[in-house]
Motif scaffolding. Structure first.
Motif, PDB file in Angstrom:
ATOM      1  N   ASN A 133      50.049  26.626  22.549  1.00  0.00           N
ATOM      2  CA  ASN A 133      50.384  26.744  23.968  1.00  0.00           C
ATOM      3  C   ASN A 133      49.872  28.025  24.617  1.00  0.00           C
ATOM      4  OD1 ASN A 133      51.706  24.361  23.556  1.00  0.00           O
ATOM      5  ND2 ASN A 133      53.752  25.211  23.611  1.00  0.00           N
ATOM      6  N   VAL A 134      48.987  28.737  23.946  1.00  0.00           N
ATOM      7  CA  VAL A 134      48.406  29.964  24.491  1.00  0.00           C
ATOM      8  C   VAL A 134      46.883  29.832  24.445  1.00  0.00           C
ATOM      9  CG1 VAL A 134      48.223  32.474  24.226  1.00  0.00           C
ATOM     10  CG2 VAL A 134      50.379  31.325  23.673  1.00  0.00           C
ATOM     11  N   VAL A 135      46.230  30.097  25.580  1.00  0.00           N
ATOM     12  CA  VAL A 135      44.772  29.965  25.612  1.00  0.00           C
ATOM     13  C   VAL A 135      44.127  30.972  24.658  1.00  0.00           C
ATOM     14  CG1 VAL A 135      44.647  29.066  27.956  1.00  0.00           C
ATOM     15  CG2 VAL A 135      44.472  31.524  27.577  1.00  0.00           C
ATOM     16  N   ARG A 136      42.992  30.567  24.098  1.00  0.00           N
ATOM     17  CA  ARG A 136      42.248  31.448  23.200  1.00  0.00           C
ATOM     18  C   ARG A 136      41.311  32.330  24.005  1.00  0.00           C
ATOM     19  NH1 ARG A 136      39.027  27.498  19.703  1.00  0.00           N
ATOM     20  NH2 ARG A 136      39.001  26.431  21.687  1.00  0.00           N
ATOM     21  N   VAL A 137      41.124  33.538  23.531  1.00  0.00           N
ATOM     22  CA  VAL A 137      40.130  34.444  24.105  1.00  0.00           C
ATOM     23  C   VAL A 137      38.871  34.307  23.269  1.00  0.00           C
ATOM     24  CG1 VAL A 137      39.495  36.855  24.456  1.00  0.00           C
ATOM     25  CG2 VAL A 137      41.782  36.084  25.045  1.00  0.00           C
ATOM     26  N   PHE A 138      37.756  34.024  23.927  1.00  0.00           N
ATOM     27  CA  PHE A 138      36.488  33.901  23.215  1.00  0.00           C
ATOM     28  C   PHE A 138      35.750  35.230  23.148  1.00  0.00           C
ATOM     29  CE2 PHE A 138      36.635  29.357  24.862  1.00  0.00           C
ATOM     30  CZ  PHE A 138      37.121  28.856  23.670  1.00  0.00           C
ATOM     31  N   ASN A 139      35.824  35.986  24.212  1.00  0.00           N
ATOM     32  CA  ASN A 139      35.085  37.239  24.258  1.00  0.00           C
ATOM     33  C   ASN A 139      35.615  38.081  25.416  1.00  0.00           C
ATOM     34  OD1 ASN A 139      33.201  39.180  23.624  1.00  0.00           O
ATOM     35  ND2 ASN A 139      31.449  37.801  23.718  1.00  0.00           N
ATOM     36  N   TYR A 140      35.155  39.286  25.473  1.00  0.00           N
ATOM     37  CA  TYR A 140      35.514  40.180  26.571  1.00  0.00           C
ATOM     38  C   TYR A 140      34.409  41.213  26.737  1.00  0.00           C
ATOM     39  CZ  TYR A 140      36.655  43.628  23.032  1.00  0.00           C
ATOM     40  OH  TYR A 140      36.576  44.498  21.992  1.00  0.00           O
ATOM     41  N   MET A 141      34.377  41.812  27.894  1.00  0.00           N
ATOM     42  CA  MET A 141      33.486  42.940  28.180  1.00  0.00           C
ATOM     43  C   MET A 141      34.309  43.974  28.916  1.00  0.00           C
ATOM     44  SD  MET A 141      29.877  41.333  29.395  1.00  0.00           S
ATOM     45  CE  MET A 141      30.264  39.680  29.942  1.00  0.00           C
ATOM     46  N   LEU A 142      34.281  45.205  28.442  1.00  0.00           N
ATOM     47  CA  LEU A 142      35.014  46.286  29.091  1.00  0.00           C
ATOM     48  C   LEU A 142      34.055  47.404  29.481  1.00  0.00           C
ATOM     49  CD1 LEU A 142      38.152  46.497  26.783  1.00  0.00           C
ATOM     50  CD2 LEU A 142      38.030  45.583  29.111  1.00  0.00           C
ATOM     51  N   TYR A 143      34.309  47.968  30.637  1.00  0.00           N
ATOM     52  CA  TYR A 143      33.520  49.077  31.157  1.00  0.00           C
ATOM     53  C   TYR A 143      34.494  50.181  31.569  1.00  0.00           C
ATOM     54  CZ  TYR A 143      30.266  45.215  31.261  1.00  0.00           C
ATOM     55  OH  TYR A 143      29.506  44.138  30.900  1.00  0.00           O
ATOM     56  N   PRO A 144      35.010  50.933  30.564  1.00  0.00           N
ATOM     57  CA  PRO A 144      36.055  51.928  30.842  1.00  0.00           C
ATOM     58  C   PRO A 144      35.644  52.986  31.857  1.00  0.00           C
ATOM     59  CG  PRO A 144      35.645  51.734  28.484  1.00  0.00           C
ATOM     60  CD  PRO A 144      34.654  50.880  29.176  1.00  0.00           C
ATOM     61  N   GLU A 145      34.387  53.348  31.883  1.00  0.00           N
ATOM     62  CA  GLU A 145      33.938  54.374  32.824  1.00  0.00           C
ATOM     63  C   GLU A 145      34.046  53.913  34.277  1.00  0.00           C
ATOM     64  OE1 GLU A 145      30.569  51.706  31.861  1.00  0.00           O
ATOM     65  OE2 GLU A 145      32.046  52.732  30.623  1.00  0.00           O
ATOM     66  N   LYS A 146      34.096  52.583  34.476  1.00  0.00           N
ATOM     67  CA  LYS A 146      34.219  52.019  35.819  1.00  0.00           C
ATOM     68  C   LYS A 146      35.585  51.353  36.038  1.00  0.00           C
ATOM     69  CE  LYS A 146      29.309  50.917  36.129  1.00  0.00           C
ATOM     70  NZ  LYS A 146      28.339  49.829  36.279  1.00  0.00           N
ATOM     71  N   PHE A 147      36.447  51.402  35.006  1.00  0.00           N
ATOM     72  CA  PHE A 147      37.734  50.702  35.045  1.00  0.00           C
ATOM     73  C   PHE A 147      37.513  49.254  35.475  1.00  0.00           C
ATOM     74  CE2 PHE A 147      38.709  55.170  35.799  1.00  0.00           C
ATOM     75  CZ  PHE A 147      39.548  55.410  34.722  1.00  0.00           C
ATOM     76  N   SER A 148      36.633  48.582  34.720  1.00  0.00           N
ATOM     77  CA  SER A 148      36.236  47.225  35.037  1.00  0.00           C
ATOM     78  C   SER A 148      36.126  46.412  33.753  1.00  0.00           C
ATOM     79  CB  SER A 148      34.885  47.258  35.766  1.00  0.00           C
ATOM     80  OG  SER A 148      34.483  45.959  36.103  1.00  0.00           O
ATOM     81  N   GLY A 149      36.176  45.092  33.877  1.00  0.00           N
ATOM     82  CA  GLY A 149      36.004  44.269  32.697  1.00  0.00           C
ATOM     83  C   GLY A 149      36.198  42.796  32.975  1.00  0.00           C
ATOM     84  N   PHE A 150      35.944  42.001  31.932  1.00  0.00           N
ATOM     85  CA  PHE A 150      36.022  40.548  31.997  1.00  0.00           C
ATOM     86  C   PHE A 150      36.652  40.022  30.712  1.00  0.00           C
ATOM     87  CE2 PHE A 150      32.365  41.974  34.346  1.00  0.00           C
ATOM     88  CZ  PHE A 150      32.418  41.258  35.533  1.00  0.00           C
ATOM     89  N   ILE A 151      37.404  38.927  30.823  1.00  0.00           N
ATOM     90  CA  ILE A 151      37.905  38.192  29.662  1.00  0.00           C
ATOM     91  C   ILE A 151      37.346  36.774  29.775  1.00  0.00           C
ATOM     92  CG2 ILE A 151      39.910  37.382  28.374  1.00  0.00           C
ATOM     93  CD1 ILE A 151      41.647  39.332  29.928  1.00  0.00           C
ATOM     94  N   PHE A 152      36.789  36.273  28.686  1.00  0.00           N
ATOM     95  CA  PHE A 152      36.292  34.900  28.635  1.00  0.00           C
ATOM     96  C   PHE A 152      37.260  34.091  27.777  1.00  0.00           C
ATOM     97  CE2 PHE A 152      32.709  37.623  29.454  1.00  0.00           C
ATOM     98  CZ  PHE A 152      32.087  36.977  30.497  1.00  0.00           C
TER      99      PHE A 152
END
Length: 124
Positions: free
Chosen positions: A75-94
């Motif tokens: 009942n919990v979606v799986r995370v396939f990947n992520y990208m983090l950009y700490p210097e910009k306080f930005s990111g993505f979760i796939f």
């Protein structure tokens, strides 16, 4: 043999934007299609509604990724990947795309199932 060597993978993948799924306080989600493997998935972009929250809430976004990675439940979606950009306080979760209806809509149409939905949420 243990090796501590950072491996850089080339960027440049592209995906087809199918539709916007929603916007929350800390991010926007979209449905993407990967035409190479013919699969759909959800991408959540860290994008707080108020720019002044960006730095403060970033740690929580990273924590969300860590938590979802550690969970393995039907009942919990799986995370396939992520990208983090700490210097910009930005990111993505796939994440996994699960076809269905909004739980609020479902319960409005099927109020008799509220206990079962509640138990599934608690179990997750």
């Amino acid at each position: 043999m243990d090796i501590d060597k950072r491996i850089q993978f080339p960027l440049g993948r592209s995906f087809i934007l199918r539709k916007e799924l929603g916007q929350g306080a800390c991010g926007r989600t979209v449905l993407l299609h990967d035409d190479v493997i013919d699969e759909y998935f959800v991408c959540k972009k860290y994008s707080p509604m108020f720019i002044e929250w960006k730095e403060v809430l970033y740690k929580g976004f990273v924590g969300e990724i860590k938590l979802l990675y550690s969970l393995h439940h039907l009942n919990v979606v799986r995370v396939f990947n992520y990208m983090l950009y700490p210097e910009k306080f930005s990111g993505f979760i796939f994440m996994e795309y699960v076809e269905g209806v909004d739980v609020e809509v479902y319960l409005t149409e099927h109020p008799e199932n509220i206990n079962e939905v509640f138990l599934q949420v608690v179990d997750a």
